[in-house]
Write an enzyme that holds these catalytic residues in place. Structure first.
Site, PDB file in Angstrom:
ATOM      1  N   CYS A 125      13.919  10.877   6.641  1.00 32.07           N
ATOM      2  CA  CYS A 125      14.027  10.476   8.051  1.00 32.07           C
ATOM      3  C   CYS A 125      15.470  10.523   8.530  1.00 32.07           C
ATOM      4  O   CYS A 125      15.712  10.523   9.730  1.00 32.07           O
ATOM      5  CB  CYS A 125      13.404   9.102   8.263  1.00 32.07           C
ATOM      6  SG  CYS A 125      13.965   7.896   7.081  1.00 32.07           S
TER       7      CYS A 125
ATOM      8  N   LYS B 223       0.853  -1.190   0.000  1.00 32.58           N
ATOM      9  CA  LYS B 223       0.000   0.000   0.000  1.00 32.58           C
ATOM     10  C   LYS B 223       0.889   1.241   0.000  1.00 32.58           C
ATOM     11  O   LYS B 223       1.539   1.555   1.005  1.00 32.58           O
ATOM     12  CB  LYS B 223      -0.923   0.043   1.224  1.00 32.58           C
ATOM     13  CG  LYS B 223      -1.988   1.142   1.053  1.00 32.58           C
ATOM     14  CD  LYS B 223      -2.503   1.716   2.334  1.00 32.58           C
ATOM     15  CE  LYS B 223      -1.700   2.847   2.870  1.00 32.58           C
ATOM     16  NZ  LYS B 223      -1.677   4.098   2.080  1.00 32.58           N
TER      17      LYS B 223
ATOM     18  N   GLU C 116      10.519  15.775  14.888  1.00 31.32           N
ATOM     19  CA  GLU C 116      10.814  15.629  13.461  1.00 31.32           C
ATOM     20  C   GLU C 116       9.940  16.626  12.688  1.00 31.32           C
ATOM     21  O   GLU C 116       8.711  16.529  12.715  1.00 31.32           O
ATOM     22  CB  GLU C 116      10.504  14.200  13.004  1.00 31.32           C
ATOM     23  CG  GLU C 116      10.878  13.977  11.557  1.00 31.32           C
ATOM     24  CD  GLU C 116      10.681  12.533  11.111  1.00 31.32           C
ATOM     25  OE1 GLU C 116       9.568  12.001  11.243  1.00 31.32           O
ATOM     26  OE2 GLU C 116      11.657  11.944  10.617  1.00 31.32           O
TER      27      GLU C 116
ATOM     28  N   GLU D 103      10.256   1.390  10.224  1.00 29.42           N
ATOM     29  CA  GLU D 103      11.232   2.451   9.954  1.00 29.42           C
ATOM     30  C   GLU D 103      10.503   3.757  10.217  1.00 29.42           C
ATOM     31  O   GLU D 103       9.625   4.142   9.445  1.00 29.42           O
ATOM     32  CB  GLU D 103      11.716   2.408   8.493  1.00 29.42           C
ATOM     33  CG  GLU D 103      12.404   1.125   8.088  1.00 29.42           C
ATOM     34  CD  GLU D 103      13.737   0.890   8.776  1.00 29.42           C
ATOM     35  OE1 GLU D 103      14.201   1.763   9.539  1.00 29.42           O
ATOM     36  OE2 GLU D 103      14.299  -0.200   8.558  1.00 29.42           O
TER      37      GLU D 103
HETATM   38  P1  NDP Z   1       2.026   8.235   8.281  1.00 32.18           P
HETATM   39  O1  NDP Z   1       2.923   7.472   9.159  1.00 32.18           O
HETATM   40  O2  NDP Z   1       0.648   8.459   8.778  1.00 32.18           O
HETATM   41  O3  NDP Z   1       1.897   7.501   6.850  1.00 32.18           O
HETATM   42  C1  NDP Z   1       2.778   6.506   6.356  1.00 32.18           C
HETATM   43  C2  NDP Z   1       1.993   5.422   5.652  1.00 32.18           C
HETATM   44  O4  NDP Z   1       1.119   4.771   6.577  1.00 32.18           O
HETATM   45  C3  NDP Z   1       1.058   5.926   4.537  1.00 32.18           C
HETATM   46  O5  NDP Z   1       0.986   4.943   3.508  1.00 32.18           O
HETATM   47  C4  NDP Z   1      -0.260   6.040   5.259  1.00 32.18           C
HETATM   48  O6  NDP Z   1      -1.382   6.052   4.417  1.00 32.18           O
HETATM   49  C5  NDP Z   1      -0.223   4.808   6.110  1.00 32.18           C
HETATM   50  N1  NDP Z   1      -1.124   4.833   7.275  1.00 32.18           N
HETATM   51  C6  NDP Z   1      -1.656   5.936   7.894  1.00 32.18           C
HETATM   52  N2  NDP Z   1      -2.427   5.537   8.917  1.00 32.18           N
HETATM   53  C7  NDP Z   1      -2.387   4.192   8.961  1.00 32.18           C
HETATM   54  C8  NDP Z   1      -2.985   3.208   9.795  1.00 32.18           C
HETATM   55  N3  NDP Z   1      -3.783   3.548  10.819  1.00 32.18           N
HETATM   56  N4  NDP Z   1      -2.739   1.908   9.560  1.00 32.18           N
HETATM   57  C9  NDP Z   1      -1.937   1.535   8.547  1.00 32.18           C
HETATM   58  N5  NDP Z   1      -1.356   2.422   7.700  1.00 32.18           N
HETATM   59  C10 NDP Z   1      -1.568   3.736   7.918  1.00 32.18           C
HETATM   60  O7  NDP Z   1       2.753   9.593   7.935  1.00 32.18           O
HETATM   61  P2  NDP Z   1       2.156  10.975   7.365  1.00 32.18           P
HETATM   62  O8  NDP Z   1       2.014  10.881   5.924  1.00 32.18           O
HETATM   63  O9  NDP Z   1       0.920  11.337   8.145  1.00 32.18           O
HETATM   64  O10 NDP Z   1       3.325  11.995   7.737  1.00 32.18           O
HETATM   65  C11 NDP Z   1       3.379  12.611   9.018  1.00 32.18           C
HETATM   66  C12 NDP Z   1       4.783  12.704   9.558  1.00 32.18           C
HETATM   67  O11 NDP Z   1       5.352  11.402   9.657  1.00 32.18           O
HETATM   68  C13 NDP Z   1       5.772  13.452   8.681  1.00 32.18           C
HETATM   69  O12 NDP Z   1       5.701  14.819   8.870  1.00 32.18           O
HETATM   70  C14 NDP Z   1       7.079  12.879   9.148  1.00 32.18           C
HETATM   71  O13 NDP Z   1       7.487  13.509  10.330  1.00 32.18           O
HETATM   72  C15 NDP Z   1       6.745  11.429   9.452  1.00 32.18           C
HETATM   73  N6  NDP Z   1       7.112  10.534   8.343  1.00 32.18           N
HETATM   74  C16 NDP Z   1       8.259   9.815   8.450  1.00 32.18           C
HETATM   75  C17 NDP Z   1       8.659   9.012   7.412  1.00 32.18           C
HETATM   76  C18 NDP Z   1       9.916   8.206   7.476  1.00 32.18           C
HETATM   77  O14 NDP Z   1      10.541   7.951   6.455  1.00 32.18           O
HETATM   78  N7  NDP Z   1      10.298   7.711   8.628  1.00 32.18           N
HETATM   79  C19 NDP Z   1       7.913   8.925   6.156  1.00 32.18           C
HETATM   80  C20 NDP Z   1       6.693   9.705   6.148  1.00 32.18           C
HETATM   81  C21 NDP Z   1       6.331  10.478   7.215  1.00 32.18           C
HETATM   82  P3  NDP Z   1      -1.976   7.489   3.908  1.00 32.18           P
HETATM   83  O15 NDP Z   1      -1.044   7.928   2.869  1.00 32.18           O
HETATM   84  O16 NDP Z   1      -3.314   7.180   3.418  1.00 32.18           O
HETATM   85  O17 NDP Z   1      -2.008   8.399   5.103  1.00 32.18           O
END
Ligand code: NDP
Length: 457
Positions: free
Chosen positions: A264, A157, A356, A232
């Site tokens: 990250c 996904k 972050e 991660e």
């Molecule tokens: P999320 O952690 O919410 O999203 C990451 C993935 O998880 C997306 O595919 C998202 O889907 C999915 N997801 C969201 N909610 C659920 C759930 N309840 N169960 C299973 N999967 C889920 O990150 P955000 O996009 O909200 O970003 C917010 C913050 O997270 C950023 O500002 C950053 O600080 C951090 N982040 C860190 C990352 C890293 O590489 N470590 C990568 C991305 C974000 P959907 O797209 O539909 O929300």
């Protein structure tokens, strides 16, 4: 996030709609898992050399579509075209590396009395991969390709904002001859499709990359089914610069501006020894002033937009009007733009120094000596990456042993190489991806004892 059954993919540099993609429902996820379970049995039964050959062919097809994949990443994620080409190349290279692993998934022969004892690394079954939007193509690849090589089927996904490269990769897999349903991509919302994948009893493992908040929820839900997870998560990585360092290299602003800081591993806490603090500040002011921020498709651009309005608002909230800072410039008008910024008046325990931000924003903090540098470097709930810069080899070794993070670089800002393990300490995650053991994380160890005593009479 809206509950719409369509995902509108926006170009973050223009806010124009690039594509509209159906969003998978819970039922779609359930149907995909049924198909994956069937496909996995046949995939795992292939001779490892045949599985490896198919993955190498997949790598060749990706290679032939490198530019197309890169341009798609530019449009859906706003990555600079140079970065996007690297990302497509990284997916190809990882396929080749993982393909070799399929043929080297070795067990052990363990000496025991009364017989022979051997271990086998068996595939888990169906692996669910939940990818974020910051590096849509590489992160989808890191979760999926080693899992495939180990004989698993994958249901992936992607983030709802960036589904296009993952969908294209799945199409290229079919073109390369991978069996149907071995790699399925289901764009959808996290709280519906993502959760359905996490909760499905026939999904044997979840690989999640994203925020620590969502990662915690994923882990809690997996715990109910005793389902293994690789997480991660976030980072707030230090860049520790001692006075004897090569300051120009150490203070390269792309250590936190690359991918507009949506990384990250971004070195967003610049810790500089007091005696060179003023020099560092001046250097950074000059460096930020000349960063080229703009159209990511332009070869000369060094930094593109943020991914979304939501992310732009989040980043803005950390930089109040009038906050003491060094600033570069960014375009006006449509698109999610934020200028390169280094906050200079932050306290080490302030929000901008500890949370972050995931944008082109770093904090500059002074430290007194080695002990102070180590204390500050570790003063965060995260532990993903970090750099340290010094010409003193003994100090480099001492500090790298003392900083609690999964990926450190000395006199370098590199973090992720597909040859080496990647992952975080503390709240930056659980488990490791990439490196020589990547496939093992997608296997169960089976132990078989064979008696040499003959059958009981
Ligand atoms: P999320 O952690 O919410 O999203 C990451 C993935 O998880 C997306 O595919 C998202 O889907 C999915 N997801 C969201 N909610 C659920 C759930 N309840 N169960 C299973 N999967 C889920 O990150 P955000 O996009 O909200 O970003 C917010 C913050 O997270 C950023 O500002 C950053 O600080 C951090 N982040 C860190 C990352 C890293 O590489 N470590 C990568 C991305 C974000 P959907 O797209 O539909 O929300």
């Amino acid at each position: 996030m809206s509950d719409s059954d369509e995902l509108k993919v926006l170009n973050p540099a223009t806010e124009e709609v690039v594509a509209t993609v159906p969003a998978a429902s819970e039922q779609d996820v359930a149907a995909a898992v049924v198909r994956a379970v069937r496909a996995q049995t046949r995939w795992a039964a292939l001779a490892p050399a045949d599985r490896a050959r198919l993955l190498r062919r997949f790598a060749d097809v990706v290679d032939a579509h490198l530019e197309e994949l890169a341009q798609l990443e530019v449009r859906e994620a706003g990555h600079t075209v140079g970065n996007a080409r690297w990302e497509a190349g990284n997916a190809r290279d990882l396929l080749l590396y993982a393909a070799g692993g399929a043929e080297r998934l070795l067990g052990k022969q363990i000496p025991v009395p009364g017989g022979w004892n051997v271990t086998f690394q068996e595939p888990l079954g169906v692996v669910g991969v939940i990818a974020p939007w910051n590096f849509p193509m590489p992160i989808a690849a890191w979760g999926s390709f080693p899992a495939l090589a180990a004989g698993n089927a994958v249901v992936l996904k992607p983030a709802e904002t960036t589904p296009l490269t993952a969908l294209r990769l799945a199409g290229l897999a079919l073109e390369a001859g991978l069996p149907e349903h071995v790699l399925q991509v289901l764009p959808g919302h996290g709280h519906t499709a993502g959760r359905a994948l996490v909760d499905h009893p026939d999904v044997a493992k979840i690989v999640f990359t994203g925020s620590t908040r969502t990662g915690r929820e994923v882990m809690e839900r997996c715990a109910r089914l005793v389902k293994p997870v690789t997480l991660e998560l976030g980072g707030k990585s230090p860049n520790v610069v001692f006075a004897d360092a090569d300051l120009e290299a150490a203070l390269n602003p792309f250590s936190f501006l690359d991918n507009s800081g949506q990384d990250c591993c971004a070195r967003t806490r610049i810790l500089v020894q007091e005696s060179v603090y003023d020099e560092a500040r001046e250097f950074l002011a000059d460096a930020l002033a000349v960063v080229v921020v703009g159209d990511p498709a332009d070869e000369k651009t060094q930094m593109g937009p943020l991914i979304s309005r939501q992310q732009l608002d989040r980043v803005r909230s950390y930089v109040p009007e009038g906050a003491p800072a060094l600033r570069g410039s960014a375009p006006d008008g449509p698109g999610f733009w934020f200028p390169p910024t280094v906050l200079t008046g932050e306290r080490p325990d302030g929000e901008a120094a500890r949370e972050e931000i995931f944008g082109p924003v770093a904090v500059l903090l002074p430290f007194a000596d080695e002990a102070d540098a180590i204390r500050l470097a570790n003063d965060t709930p995260y532990g993903l990456s970090g750099s340290l810069w010094t010409r003193d080899l003994g100090r480099a070794l001492r500090v790298s042993q003392s900083v609690r993070a999964g990926n450190l670089s000395v006199n370098s800002h590199s973090s992720v190489r597909y040859w080496t393990p990647f992952g975080g300490y503390k709240q930056s995650g659980l488990g490791r991806e990439l490196g020589p053991d990547a496939l093992t994380a997608f296997t169960e160890t089976k132990n078989v004892f064979i008696s040499t005593e003959g059958p009981a009479q």
